[in-house]
Design a protein around this motif. Structure first.
Motif, PDB file in Angstrom:
ATOM      1  N   ASN A   1       0.917  -1.034   0.028  1.00  0.00           N
ATOM      2  CA  ASN A   1       0.233   0.126   0.174  1.00  0.00           C
ATOM      3  C   ASN A   1       1.104   1.180   0.296  1.00  0.00           C
ATOM      4  OD1 ASN A   1      -3.228  -1.166   0.423  1.00  0.00           O
ATOM      5  ND2 ASN A   1      -1.437  -2.270   2.234  1.00  0.00           N
ATOM      6  N   VAL A   2       0.568   2.399   0.001  1.00  0.00           N
ATOM      7  CA  VAL A   2       0.563   3.551   0.030  1.00  0.00           C
ATOM      8  C   VAL A   2       0.166   4.456   1.160  1.00  0.00           C
ATOM      9  CG1 VAL A   2       1.904   5.516  -1.325  1.00  0.00           C
ATOM     10  CG2 VAL A   2       1.472   3.663  -2.641  1.00  0.00           C
ATOM     11  N   PHE A   3       1.388   5.089   1.279  1.00  0.00           N
ATOM     12  CA  PHE A   3       0.819   5.652   2.599  1.00  0.00           C
ATOM     13  C   PHE A   3       1.096   7.277   2.496  1.00  0.00           C
ATOM     14  CE2 PHE A   3       1.504   1.126   3.852  1.00  0.00           C
ATOM     15  CZ  PHE A   3       0.275   1.263   4.131  1.00  0.00           C
ATOM     16  N   GLY A   4       1.415   8.364   2.746  1.00  0.00           N
ATOM     17  CA  GLY A   4       1.210  10.061   3.671  1.00  0.00           C
ATOM     18  C   GLY A   4       0.886  10.487   2.835  1.00  0.00           C
ATOM     19  N   ALA A   5       0.603  11.917   3.468  1.00  0.00           N
ATOM     20  CA  ALA A   5      -0.647  13.175   3.343  1.00  0.00           C
ATOM     21  C   ALA A   5       0.025  13.751   1.998  1.00  0.00           C
ATOM     22  CB  ALA A   5       0.135  13.899   3.962  1.00  0.00           C
ATOM     23  N   GLY A   6      -0.889  14.539   1.026  1.00  0.00           N
ATOM     24  CA  GLY A   6      -0.449  15.288  -0.166  1.00  0.00           C
ATOM     25  C   GLY A   6       0.715  16.783   0.409  1.00  0.00           C
ATOM     26  N   LEU A   7       1.071  17.424  -0.505  1.00  0.00           N
ATOM     27  CA  LEU A   7       1.584  18.944  -0.373  1.00  0.00           C
ATOM     28  C   LEU A   7       1.600  19.488   0.164  1.00  0.00           C
ATOM     29  CD1 LEU A   7       2.197  19.901  -4.661  1.00  0.00           C
ATOM     30  CD2 LEU A   7       4.093  18.191  -3.040  1.00  0.00           C
ATOM     31  N   LEU A   8       2.481  19.685   1.347  1.00  0.00           N
ATOM     32  CA  LEU A   8       2.636  20.873   2.688  1.00  0.00           C
ATOM     33  C   LEU A   8       3.930  21.601   2.221  1.00  0.00           C
ATOM     34  CD1 LEU A   8       2.454  18.327   5.044  1.00  0.00           C
ATOM     35  CD2 LEU A   8       0.639  19.734   4.559  1.00  0.00           C
ATOM     36  N   PRO A   9       3.448  23.463   2.483  1.00  0.00           N
ATOM     37  CA  PRO A   9       4.213  24.275   2.870  1.00  0.00           C
ATOM     38  C   PRO A   9       5.115  24.025   3.775  1.00  0.00           C
ATOM     39  CG  PRO A   9       2.640  25.070   3.195  1.00  0.00           C
ATOM     40  CD  PRO A   9       2.116  23.723   3.010  1.00  0.00           C
ATOM     41  N   PHE A  10       6.630  25.175   3.460  1.00  0.00           N
ATOM     42  CA  PHE A  10       7.270  24.855   4.954  1.00  0.00           C
ATOM     43  C   PHE A  10       6.763  25.905   5.441  1.00  0.00           C
ATOM     44  CE2 PHE A  10      10.186  22.839   1.837  1.00  0.00           C
ATOM     45  CZ  PHE A  10      10.685  21.698   2.453  1.00  0.00           C
ATOM     46  N   LYS A  11       5.506  26.242   5.917  1.00  0.00           N
ATOM     47  CA  LYS A  11       4.957  26.807   7.381  1.00  0.00           C
ATOM     48  C   LYS A  11       5.152  26.058   8.949  1.00  0.00           C
ATOM     49  CE  LYS A  11       3.138  29.349   4.420  1.00  0.00           C
ATOM     50  NZ  LYS A  11       3.612  30.623   3.270  1.00  0.00           N
ATOM     51  N   ASN A  12       5.879  25.501   8.679  1.00  0.00           N
ATOM     52  CA  ASN A  12       6.077  24.553  10.443  1.00  0.00           C
ATOM     53  C   ASN A  12       7.212  23.263   9.863  1.00  0.00           C
ATOM     54  OD1 ASN A  12       5.923  23.347  12.377  1.00  0.00           O
ATOM     55  ND2 ASN A  12       4.204  24.522  13.611  1.00  0.00           N
ATOM     56  N   ILE A  13       7.891  23.854   9.916  1.00  0.00           N
ATOM     57  CA  ILE A  13       9.366  22.480   9.238  1.00  0.00           C
ATOM     58  C   ILE A  13       8.293  20.915  10.392  1.00  0.00           C
ATOM     59  CG2 ILE A  13      10.838  23.334  11.190  1.00  0.00           C
ATOM     60  CD1 ILE A  13      10.800  21.157   7.975  1.00  0.00           C
ATOM     61  N   THR A  14       8.108  21.664  11.992  1.00  0.00           N
ATOM     62  CA  THR A  14       7.825  20.177  12.850  1.00  0.00           C
ATOM     63  C   THR A  14       6.717  19.972  13.073  1.00  0.00           C
ATOM     64  OG1 THR A  14       8.817  21.803  14.503  1.00  0.00           O
ATOM     65  CG2 THR A  14       7.481  19.909  14.780  1.00  0.00           C
ATOM     66  N   ILE A  15       5.661  20.249  12.176  1.00  0.00           N
ATOM     67  CA  ILE A  15       4.431  19.300  11.262  1.00  0.00           C
ATOM     68  C   ILE A  15       4.728  18.312   9.876  1.00  0.00           C
ATOM     69  CG2 ILE A  15       2.044  19.543   9.745  1.00  0.00           C
ATOM     70  CD1 ILE A  15       1.575  22.083  11.745  1.00  0.00           C
ATOM     71  N   LEU A  16       6.103  19.356   9.081  1.00  0.00           N
ATOM     72  CA  LEU A  16       6.350  18.264   8.418  1.00  0.00           C
ATOM     73  C   LEU A  16       7.189  16.583   9.007  1.00  0.00           C
ATOM     74  CD1 LEU A  16       6.872  18.266   5.159  1.00  0.00           C
ATOM     75  CD2 LEU A  16       8.600  19.190   5.075  1.00  0.00           C
ATOM     76  N   HIS A  17       7.756  17.112   9.652  1.00  0.00           N
ATOM     77  CA  HIS A  17       8.740  16.267   9.866  1.00  0.00           C
ATOM     78  C   HIS A  17       8.182  15.047  11.171  1.00  0.00           C
ATOM     79  CE1 HIS A  17      12.991  18.754  10.133  1.00  0.00           C
ATOM     80  NE2 HIS A  17      12.631  18.250   8.686  1.00  0.00           N
ATOM     81  N   GLU A  18       7.637  15.307  11.901  1.00  0.00           N
ATOM     82  CA  GLU A  18       6.030  14.317  12.546  1.00  0.00           C
ATOM     83  C   GLU A  18       5.339  13.792  11.444  1.00  0.00           C
ATOM     84  OE1 GLU A  18       3.261  17.459  15.008  1.00  0.00           O
ATOM     85  OE2 GLU A  18       4.844  17.276  16.425  1.00  0.00           O
ATOM     86  N   GLY A  19       4.894  13.840  10.575  1.00  0.00           N
ATOM     87  CA  GLY A  19       4.166  13.390   9.305  1.00  0.00           C
ATOM     88  C   GLY A  19       5.539  12.267   8.548  1.00  0.00           C
ATOM     89  N   ILE A  20       6.564  13.119   8.274  1.00  0.00           N
ATOM     90  CA  ILE A  20       7.490  11.780   8.053  1.00  0.00           C
ATOM     91  C   ILE A  20       7.434  10.583   9.642  1.00  0.00           C
ATOM     92  CG2 ILE A  20       9.828  11.640   7.296  1.00  0.00           C
ATOM     93  CD1 ILE A  20       9.550  13.778   6.269  1.00  0.00           C
ATOM     94  N   ASP A  21       8.204  10.812  10.366  1.00  0.00           N
ATOM     95  CA  ASP A  21       7.906   9.867  10.986  1.00  0.00           C
ATOM     96  C   ASP A  21       6.380   9.026  11.776  1.00  0.00           C
ATOM     97  OD1 ASP A  21      10.467  10.536  12.343  1.00  0.00           O
ATOM     98  OD2 ASP A  21       9.726  12.582  13.185  1.00  0.00           O
ATOM     99  N   GLY A  22       5.788   9.846  11.316  1.00  0.00           N
ATOM    100  CA  GLY A  22       4.733   8.301  11.601  1.00  0.00           C
ATOM    101  C   GLY A  22       4.145   7.717  10.294  1.00  0.00           C
ATOM    102  N   LEU A  23       5.098   8.051   8.987  1.00  0.00           N
ATOM    103  CA  LEU A  23       4.983   6.759   8.299  1.00  0.00           C
ATOM    104  C   LEU A  23       5.130   5.404   9.005  1.00  0.00           C
ATOM    105  CD1 LEU A  23       6.640   8.377   5.456  1.00  0.00           C
ATOM    106  CD2 LEU A  23       4.046   8.136   5.845  1.00  0.00           C
ATOM    107  N   PRO A  24       4.397   4.393   8.247  1.00  0.00           N
ATOM    108  CA  PRO A  24       4.186   3.078   9.205  1.00  0.00           C
ATOM    109  C   PRO A  24       5.088   2.274   7.904  1.00  0.00           C
ATOM    110  CG  PRO A  24       2.060   3.420   7.159  1.00  0.00           C
ATOM    111  CD  PRO A  24       2.596   4.401   7.605  1.00  0.00           C
ATOM    112  N   HIS A  25       5.343   0.762   8.641  1.00  0.00           N
ATOM    113  CA  HIS A  25       6.732   0.320   7.720  1.00  0.00           C
ATOM    114  C   HIS A  25       5.931  -1.052   7.709  1.00  0.00           C
ATOM    115  CE1 HIS A  25      11.117  -1.579   8.264  1.00  0.00           C
ATOM    116  NE2 HIS A  25      10.459  -1.578   7.156  1.00  0.00           N
ATOM    117  N   GLU A  26       5.269  -1.467   6.629  1.00  0.00           N
ATOM    118  CA  GLU A  26       4.363  -1.646   6.640  1.00  0.00           C
ATOM    119  C   GLU A  26       5.189  -3.357   6.014  1.00  0.00           C
ATOM    120  OE1 GLU A  26       0.222  -2.292   3.559  1.00  0.00           O
ATOM    121  OE2 GLU A  26       2.078  -2.128   2.488  1.00  0.00           O
ATOM    122  N   ARG A  27       6.183  -2.908   5.193  1.00  0.00           N
ATOM    123  CA  ARG A  27       6.768  -4.666   4.369  1.00  0.00           C
ATOM    124  C   ARG A  27       6.396  -5.841   3.997  1.00  0.00           C
ATOM    125  NH1 ARG A  27      11.291  -6.129   9.541  1.00  0.00           N
ATOM    126  NH2 ARG A  27      12.057  -6.725   7.590  1.00  0.00           N
TER     127      ARG A  27
END
Length: 214
Positions: free
Chosen positions: A82-108
């Motif tokens: 499957n494919v996981f992740g959100a849509g395009l986000l501007p650099f208004k808050n780098i913390t939110i962007l990085h939280e989204g990356i950290d929250g990606l699942p490891h499906e394997r």
């Protein structure tokens, strides 16, 4: 009536509104690209290798965030069956962007590269900014489950004006993926590393792909 939002609620609101904000006119003078990062979370990817991929994307986005030239918007996808992740986000808050990356699942579960490319195309088509270059950066250590469909999706993306940067891994059981990755990437945009642990060496290189050498 006055509505009070907690910091957490405000962050969630910004995340939901991110795709619509991304459609506004770009503000930076350089690095003007809509970028989709695609990371591999198939069965051959260890926990350590997954963390390396996430750190790689976070390091690039951190450097972009600090750049006076930055006008990019970013999406990060993880793919397996499957494919996981959100849509395009501007650099208004780098913390939110990085939280989204950290929250990606490891499906394997399998390497369905075609689905990841299809999702990247959909995001760029639906949310991309007019007059802005489009770029997909895909990292994979395995041959796709459906090679012909993967090639078709990559060709369709390139026909739509989307450049594809590929990062392949040489020292792995699935090294047969290298010809396929070279074929789906745009000319001159394929990078080969011996292992995913070498990804950090490409941070400046991939940033330059986004920022036209800046």
């Amino acid at each position: 009536m006055t509505v009070h939002l907690t910091n957490r609620a405000l962050c969630l609101l910004l995340l939901v509104l991110g795709s619509s904000v991304a459609l506004r006119e770009p503000e930076g003078e350089e690095c003007l690209k809509d970028v989709v990062f695609i990371v591999d979370v198939s069965e051959s990817i260890t926990v350590e290798s997954f963390e390396v991929q996430k750190d790689f994307v976070k390091n690039i986005t951190s450097e972009l965030y600090m750049s006076e030239f930055n006008g990019s918007v970013i999406a990060t996808l993880a793919f397996s069956r499957n494919v996981f992740g959100a849509g395009l986000l501007p650099f208004k808050n780098i913390t939110i962007l990085h939280e989204g990356i950290d929250g990606l699942p490891h499906e394997r579960e399998g390497t369905h590269t075609h689905l990841a490319l299809q999702r990247a195309r959909d995001i760029i088509t639906e949310q991309g900014r007019i007059g802005v270059e489009k770029l997909v950066v895909i990292i994979s250590d395995g041959k796709s489950k459906f090679p012909e469909r993967t090639i078709q999706e990559a060709n369709a993306a390139k026909e739509e004006g989307i450049s594809i940067v590929g990062v392949g891994v040489e020292d792995c059981p699935c090294a047969s993926n290298i010809p396929e990755l070279e074929r789906i990437t745009s000319p001159g945009k394929f990078y080969l590393i011996r292992s995913l642990q070498e990804l950090s060496r490409l941070v400046s290189t991939i940033k330059a792909e986004i920022c036209d050498g800046k």
